[in-house]
Design a protein around this motif. Structure first.
Motif, PDB file in Angstrom:
ATOM      1  N   SER A  14      17.305 217.687 -22.934  1.00  0.00           N
ATOM      2  CA  SER A  14      16.342 218.461 -21.887  1.00  0.00           C
ATOM      3  C   SER A  14      15.156 217.949 -21.446  1.00  0.00           C
ATOM      4  CB  SER A  14      16.323 219.794 -22.501  1.00  0.00           C
ATOM      5  OG  SER A  14      15.407 219.852 -23.789  1.00  0.00           O
ATOM      6  N   ILE A  15      14.579 217.215 -22.489  1.00  0.00           N
ATOM      7  CA  ILE A  15      13.156 216.426 -22.166  1.00  0.00           C
ATOM      8  C   ILE A  15      13.446 215.261 -21.258  1.00  0.00           C
ATOM      9  CG2 ILE A  15      11.573 215.181 -23.328  1.00  0.00           C
ATOM     10  CD1 ILE A  15      11.210 218.132 -23.912  1.00  0.00           C
ATOM     11  N   SER A  17      15.721 215.034 -19.069  1.00  0.00           N
ATOM     12  CA  SER A  17      15.628 215.544 -17.615  1.00  0.00           C
ATOM     13  C   SER A  17      14.426 216.043 -16.884  1.00  0.00           C
ATOM     14  CB  SER A  17      16.714 216.463 -17.379  1.00  0.00           C
ATOM     15  OG  SER A  17      16.336 217.635 -18.176  1.00  0.00           O
ATOM     16  N   ARG A  18      13.389 216.013 -17.862  1.00  0.00           N
ATOM     17  CA  ARG A  18      12.238 216.601 -17.212  1.00  0.00           C
ATOM     18  C   ARG A  18      11.052 215.760 -17.147  1.00  0.00           C
ATOM     19  NH1 ARG A  18      14.898 221.132 -19.366  1.00  0.00           N
ATOM     20  NH2 ARG A  18      14.851 223.071 -18.336  1.00  0.00           N
ATOM     21  N   ARG A  19      11.197 214.964 -17.922  1.00  0.00           N
ATOM     22  CA  ARG A  19      10.253 213.824 -18.099  1.00  0.00           C
ATOM     23  C   ARG A  19       8.962 214.101 -18.544  1.00  0.00           C
ATOM     24  NH1 ARG A  19      13.087 208.833 -17.813  1.00  0.00           N
ATOM     25  NH2 ARG A  19      10.860 207.943 -18.353  1.00  0.00           N
ATOM     26  N   VAL A  21       6.600 217.876 -19.746  1.00  0.00           N
ATOM     27  CA  VAL A  21       6.523 219.036 -19.923  1.00  0.00           C
ATOM     28  C   VAL A  21       5.163 219.731 -20.578  1.00  0.00           C
ATOM     29  CG1 VAL A  21       9.124 219.385 -19.994  1.00  0.00           C
ATOM     30  CG2 VAL A  21       7.849 219.158 -21.990  1.00  0.00           C
ATOM     31  N   LEU A  25       6.121 224.691 -23.062  1.00  0.00           N
ATOM     32  CA  LEU A  25       7.587 224.330 -22.511  1.00  0.00           C
ATOM     33  C   LEU A  25       8.305 223.546 -23.692  1.00  0.00           C
ATOM     34  CD1 LEU A  25       9.829 225.014 -20.595  1.00  0.00           C
ATOM     35  CD2 LEU A  25       9.093 223.121 -19.310  1.00  0.00           C
ATOM     36  N   LEU A  29      11.825 225.013 -25.222  1.00  0.00           N
ATOM     37  CA  LEU A  29      12.892 224.177 -25.341  1.00  0.00           C
ATOM     38  C   LEU A  29      13.638 223.801 -26.551  1.00  0.00           C
ATOM     39  CD1 LEU A  29      12.193 221.533 -22.240  1.00  0.00           C
ATOM     40  CD2 LEU A  29      13.712 223.391 -22.153  1.00  0.00           C
ATOM     41  N   ARG A 172       2.212 211.954 -14.491  1.00  0.00           N
ATOM     42  CA  ARG A 172       3.229 211.055 -15.069  1.00  0.00           C
ATOM     43  C   ARG A 172       2.750 209.503 -14.941  1.00  0.00           C
ATOM     44  NH1 ARG A 172       9.330 210.338 -12.377  1.00  0.00           N
ATOM     45  NH2 ARG A 172      10.054 209.070 -13.895  1.00  0.00           N
TER      46      ARG A 172
END
Ligand SMILES: [Zn+2]
Ligand SMILES: [Zn+2]
Length: 339
Positions: A14-15, A17-19, A21, A25, A29, A172
């Motif tokens: 899950s991390i 896919s989101r890069r 957070v 969150l 998660l 990012r």
């Protein structure tokens, strides 16, 4: 049987896919992954006292063989703690390679350069100035192609676009390309917050020239709100006097004044890889190059046109820097900062 390892694996997916957070969150998660596993295996024992940073440390041990790492950064505007998954290289050619072509990455690096070298530490450029950076890129992009790539940089979280239409570096980029930014702009453009020591592209600067104290907005708030009287951590000027509060100098988009993007652009000496890096013999420091200026109308027209020739290259315009009447570029920067 579902195990704690399965929770971790689900969480890392899950991390991944989101890069990037928020702190909130990040923990949420993990709790959701834990609940999903508990639903299948109610007897599963899970440590629920683990803090986010402990969780990050545990995950990093699993990610280490993959040359991946979870790191934290504070959002420069809100001060919210962010967790991001980065790979170890920290180089834009590698980080963007899966989504962008070589020429699109060159476009990105050219935009980053203009943001990092922006006048008065404005760390942002207008849409037109950003599009202009696509002109020398080969193979040539049409204006609409360049606009599409720019949009993609925003939606992929590399750049931010403000309501004024100015581009700046997104968390990012600060996180995944932090090492690249430091190595590339260490002597020119890269600055750190005096309080948290992280890279700073928006915040506030001490008005007492030549004091180099710079703080993120949220670091400044935290610094100033915890005491009635406070002074500059570097030069000890009294910052808490109402008159002095107003003298603080903005860093970031707030510092960008009308017409900045029409000024001659600054270039690093090694900005075009095929050119040799020029070294100032006196200081042995890299000597930034400056592109030959063009009239405003010409520049605007150039951004509009898709067929026009690229701008003169750095080599063609470098003779201008040899003019003895012109101060060197670092000298110009010092003069500008004193104003
Ligand atoms: Zn800070
Ligand atoms: Zn100061």
């Amino acid at each position: 049987m579902v195990s704690v390892n399965d929770i971790d694996r689900l969480f890392l997916q899950s991390i991944l896919s989101r890069r990037i957070v928020s702190d909130k969150l990040f923990k949420l998660l993990w709790m959701k992954c834990k609940d999903a596993a508990k639903a299948v295996n109610p007897g599963l024992e899970v440590d629920v006292t683990e803090t986010s940073d402990q969780l990050m440390g545990r995950m990093n041990k699993k990610l280490d063989p993959l040359n991946l790492e979870i790191k934290t950064i504070y959002d420069e505007h809100s001060g919210i703690k962010l967790y991001g998954l980065i790979n170890g290289t920290g180089d834009p050619n590698a980080q963007l390679a899966t989504s962008y072509t070589v020429s699109e990455i060159a476009f990105f690096k050219a935009i980053v350069q203009q943001i990092m070298l922006g006048n008065d530490e404005c760390y942002s450029i207008s849409s037109m100035a950003a599009l202009r950076e696509s002109n020398p890129i080969k193979p040539k992009m049409t204006k609409s192609q360049a606009e599409g790539v720019l949009n993609s940089f925003v939606t992929s979280g590399w750049l931010l676009k403000s309501s004024r239409g100015r581009y700046s570096l997104a968390p990012r980029t600060l996180m995944e390309l932090g090492l690249y930014l430091k190595n590339t702009y260490d002597n020119d453009g890269y600055v750190e917050c005096t309080v948290c020591m992280e890279i700073l592209t928006r915040g506030t600067r001490c008005w007492n020239s030549p004091c180099q104290a710079r703080l993120h907005h949220w670091c400044y708030d935290r610094f100033s709100k915890t005491r009635a009287e406070y002074e500059c951590p570097r030069c000890r000027e009294n910052w808490s006097l109402p008159a002095n509060k107003e003298r603080m100098i903005p860093i970031g988009e707030e510092a960008a004044k009308e017409g900045y993007d029409d000024l001659p652009r600054r270039r690093r000496a090694d900005s075009e890889e095929e050119d040799e890096m020029e070294v100032d013999e006196d200081t042995e420091e890299e000597r930034p190059q400056r592109k030959k200026s063009a009239p405003k109308k010409g520049r605007a027209a150039q951004a509009e046109s898709e067929d026009e020739e690229p701008e003169p290259t750095q080599t063609q315009s470098s003779a201008q820097n040899d003019d003895e009447d012109e101060p060197s570029q670092p000298a110009r920067r010092r003069i500008r900062r004193k104003v």
